[in-house]
Design a protein around this motif. Structure first.
Motif, PDB file in Angstrom:
ATOM      1  N   GLU A 112      39.861  47.643  39.153  1.00 27.95           N
ATOM      2  CA  GLU A 112      40.897  47.073  40.031  1.00 27.95           C
ATOM      3  C   GLU A 112      40.355  45.774  40.662  1.00 27.95           C
ATOM      4  O   GLU A 112      41.034  44.761  40.696  1.00 27.95           O
ATOM      5  CB  GLU A 112      41.284  48.053  41.152  1.00 27.95           C
ATOM      6  CG  GLU A 112      42.091  49.255  40.698  1.00 27.95           C
ATOM      7  CD  GLU A 112      41.221  50.437  40.275  1.00 27.95           C
ATOM      8  OE1 GLU A 112      39.986  50.259  40.142  1.00 27.95           O
ATOM      9  OE2 GLU A 112      41.765  51.531  40.056  1.00 27.95           O
ATOM     10  N   GLU A 113      39.112  45.848  41.145  1.00 30.39           N
ATOM     11  CA  GLU A 113      38.466  44.674  41.754  1.00 30.39           C
ATOM     12  C   GLU A 113      38.389  43.542  40.709  1.00 30.39           C
ATOM     13  O   GLU A 113      38.630  42.373  41.025  1.00 30.39           O
ATOM     14  CB  GLU A 113      37.066  45.089  42.205  1.00 30.39           C
ATOM     15  CG  GLU A 113      36.311  44.021  42.976  1.00 30.39           C
ATOM     16  CD  GLU A 113      34.831  44.408  43.176  1.00 30.39           C
ATOM     17  OE1 GLU A 113      34.481  45.598  43.108  1.00 30.39           O
ATOM     18  OE2 GLU A 113      34.030  43.470  43.381  1.00 30.39           O
ATOM     19  N   TYR A 149      47.721  43.954  40.597  1.00 28.83           N
ATOM     20  CA  TYR A 149      46.499  43.252  41.008  1.00 28.83           C
ATOM     21  C   TYR A 149      46.393  41.799  40.535  1.00 28.83           C
ATOM     22  O   TYR A 149      45.760  40.991  41.188  1.00 28.83           O
ATOM     23  CB  TYR A 149      45.267  44.026  40.517  1.00 28.83           C
ATOM     24  CG  TYR A 149      45.081  45.345  41.222  1.00 28.83           C
ATOM     25  CD1 TYR A 149      44.548  45.401  42.505  1.00 28.83           C
ATOM     26  CD2 TYR A 149      45.466  46.538  40.611  1.00 28.83           C
ATOM     27  CE1 TYR A 149      44.387  46.610  43.161  1.00 28.83           C
ATOM     28  CE2 TYR A 149      45.313  47.756  41.260  1.00 28.83           C
ATOM     29  CZ  TYR A 149      44.774  47.784  42.530  1.00 28.83           C
ATOM     30  OH  TYR A 149      44.618  48.969  43.170  1.00 28.83           O
ATOM     31  N   THR A 185      41.814  41.803  40.253  1.00 33.34           N
ATOM     32  CA  THR A 185      42.429  41.155  41.412  1.00 33.34           C
ATOM     33  C   THR A 185      42.464  39.620  41.291  1.00 33.34           C
ATOM     34  O   THR A 185      41.442  38.985  41.032  1.00 33.34           O
ATOM     35  CB  THR A 185      41.695  41.594  42.709  1.00 33.34           C
ATOM     36  OG1 THR A 185      41.786  43.008  42.773  1.00 33.34           O
ATOM     37  CG2 THR A 185      42.324  40.980  43.957  1.00 33.34           C
ATOM     38  N   ASP A 186      43.677  39.076  41.456  1.00 34.58           N
ATOM     39  CA  ASP A 186      43.922  37.613  41.435  1.00 34.58           C
ATOM     40  C   ASP A 186      43.592  36.932  40.116  1.00 34.58           C
ATOM     41  O   ASP A 186      43.315  35.737  40.072  1.00 34.58           O
ATOM     42  CB  ASP A 186      43.129  36.906  42.555  1.00 34.58           C
ATOM     43  CG  ASP A 186      43.686  37.258  43.906  1.00 34.58           C
ATOM     44  OD1 ASP A 186      44.881  37.634  43.948  1.00 34.58           O
ATOM     45  OD2 ASP A 186      42.948  37.188  44.893  1.00 34.58           O
TER      46      ASP A 186
END
Ligand code: UGA
Length: 469
Positions: free
Chosen positions: A383-384, A412, A387-388
């Motif tokens: 997930e991290e 995400y 992200t973006d």
């Protein structure tokens, strides 16, 4: 009957072998020259990740059937057969660097000079054809002062898959023994009979040179199969609605071909196939033979990286300024090994553009960090990593990545786009986001029909027609 075994080189090949022998009622002494590794092993910590290895290591250490050392003399005194599993890395020109194996054979042989017993040397490291008889045998006789019969020598290739090493040791498809003389072959066969009991796996006893060739030919053939299907995938990439996965299923149904090693994708990596394929090419050259097939499979393997970069560019409209998430760094699932990983090759290629890269892998982050340093950001969760980001590239098909859903990417990522380099996902489930797969032809028909194809011979002409169902 030999029941005291030693193993030199406690890496991906040697450590699982030492633990397996120790588990099956052999007394084992394992040697490595890396003192940090020795310290970890003595504390019961496996320095590498292999399915089931950590548990087995603890078990055999507790049982007292595995001893760890860095002392050759102790090792030779306390065993009657030694499996040599040291690394045989590649030189810059692709040829094999025999430095480590020569060194350890020299030391073992010097120790043997002072000992009066029959001792069997078993070479497991991959070595060019001719090495056992022309180089190793000479070193043993010169340094130990012994003649064949007082010592034994075999080349016994390993066919272990990383990640499944213990499974493959306990359930081998075959055992190849390249014996320098009859007594050596019989002694090694007896060790395996004791290890496996009845029925013993199929065994082929032959000369060392045949066994050495079998090892190389085996890996080169596997790489050829993968490159063959990747060549078909490059064709599929240009054919609307063509799907190499279905083509692989179809040709794999022919028992003469078989379905295994026909998974198209980013190509073959790892510590074995790339090294062995290049060494084989070099070996052919030394024999005055240009191995054109081998040259081609290397070329096709490289093209798959170019292919992926091109697809990535097309998917997000150019890579300049993009943020990319890479899922998977290990050269294949089930291992923490990143040697010759296709992920690293792809990242090196992507870094030539003005991009920012975040990476995730369930096991291989630490090892990848040693190669990629601070050129990428490392993430503990996927997930991290997402992200973006503008583009997610699936590189290693870890089972946990299968859980990734379109909704997760939408949640995400900045502009969700997914490039599947291992054909892990069903494109139907990612219809609302930009999706491409390295081995799937361009999808032209949005609501594609299923076709059943028939082929028949008629009046000597080959007629193919399709019926819509
Ligand atoms: C390989 C051989 O499979 C083992 O038999 C051999 O003992 C070992 O090398 C060795 O010489 O020690 P391994 O390196 O563990 O084993 O890896 P493989 O499972 O063969 O995979 C090699 C590469 O090919 C990986 O990057 C994998 O992703 C790729 N691959 C494999 C494909 O792209 N498609 C396939 O269908 C299969």
């Amino acid at each position: 009957m030999i029941s005291r075994i030693s193993v030199v080189g406690l890496g991906y090949v040697g450590l699982p072998l030492a633990c397996a022998f120790a588990f099956r009622s052999f007394k084992v002494i394992g040697l490595d020259m890396d003192l940090e590794k020795i310290k970890l092993l003595k504390e019961g910590e496996a320095p590498i990740y292999e399915e089931g290895l950590q548990e087995l290591l603890k078990k055999v250490l507790e049982k007292g059937s595995l001893k760890i050392t860095s002392n050759y003399r102790e090792m030779v005194e306390e065993s009657d057969a030694c499996f040599v599993c040291v690394g045989t890395p590649a030189n810059l020109d692709g040829s094999v660097d025999l430095k480590h194996i020569k060194e350890s054979i020299e030391i073992i042989s010097e120790c043997l000079r002072r000992i009066d017993k029959y001792f069997l040397l078993v070479i497991r490291s991959t070595i060019p054809p001719g090495t056992t008889s022309n180089i190793i045998k000479k070193i043993v006789e010169e340094k130990s002062g012994k003649k064949l019969g007082q010592y034994g020598l075999c080349f016994n290739p390993e066919f272990l898959r990383e990640g499944k090493a213990l499974h493959d040791i306990f359930n081998p498809g075959r055992i190849i023994i390249g014996a320098v003389d009859k007594k050596s072959g019989k002694t090694l066969l007896d060790i395996y009979k004791k290890f496996y009991g009845e029925p013993t796996p199929p065994v082929l006893i032959t000369s060392p040179i045949n066994a050495e060739l079998i090892k190389y030919a085996n890996n080169v053939f596997l790489a050829t199969k993968i490159s063959f299907i990747n060549m078909i995938s490059q064709l599929c990439q240009r054919l609307p609605n063509a799907d190499v996965k279905v083509v692989a299923e179809g040709i794999g149904m022919d028992k003469r071909i078989g379905r295994e090693f026909l998974n198209a994708g980013l190509g073959w990596g790892g510590s074995c196939l790339p090294k062995d394929v290049k060494a084989f090419l070099k070996f052919g050259e030394e024999m005055g033979l240009r191995l054109k097939l081998v040259e081609s499979i290397i070329e096709i393997n490289e093209l798959q990286i170019e292919n992926a970069v091109k697809l990535a560019e097309d998917l997000v409209g150019g890579l300049n300024g993009k943020r990319i998430s890479i899922l998977g760094l290990a050269f294949k699932p089930g291992t923490d090994d990143v040697r010759e990983s296709r992920a690293i090759r792809l990242i090196e290629e992507l870094l030539k553009y003005n991009v920012r890269i975040k990476v995730h892998d369930p096991k291989a982050l630490q090892k990848a960090k040693k190669i990629l340093g601070d050129r990428v950001s490392y993430c503990k969760t996927f997930e991290e990593c997402l992200t973006d980001s503008d583009l997610c590239i699936l590189v290693t098909e870890w089972p946990e990545y299968k859980k990734l859903k379109q909704e997760t990417l939408k949640k995400y990522m900045r502009k969700p786009a997914l490039l599947d380099c291992r054909r892990l996902y069903n494109p139907e489930e990612f219809k609302e986001i930009k999706f491409a797969a390295i081995v799937l032809g361009p999808i032209e028909m949005k609501n594609s029909f299923t076709y059943r194809s028939y082929s028949s011979f008629h009046n000597d002409s080959y007629i193919t027609f399709q019926e819509k169902i």
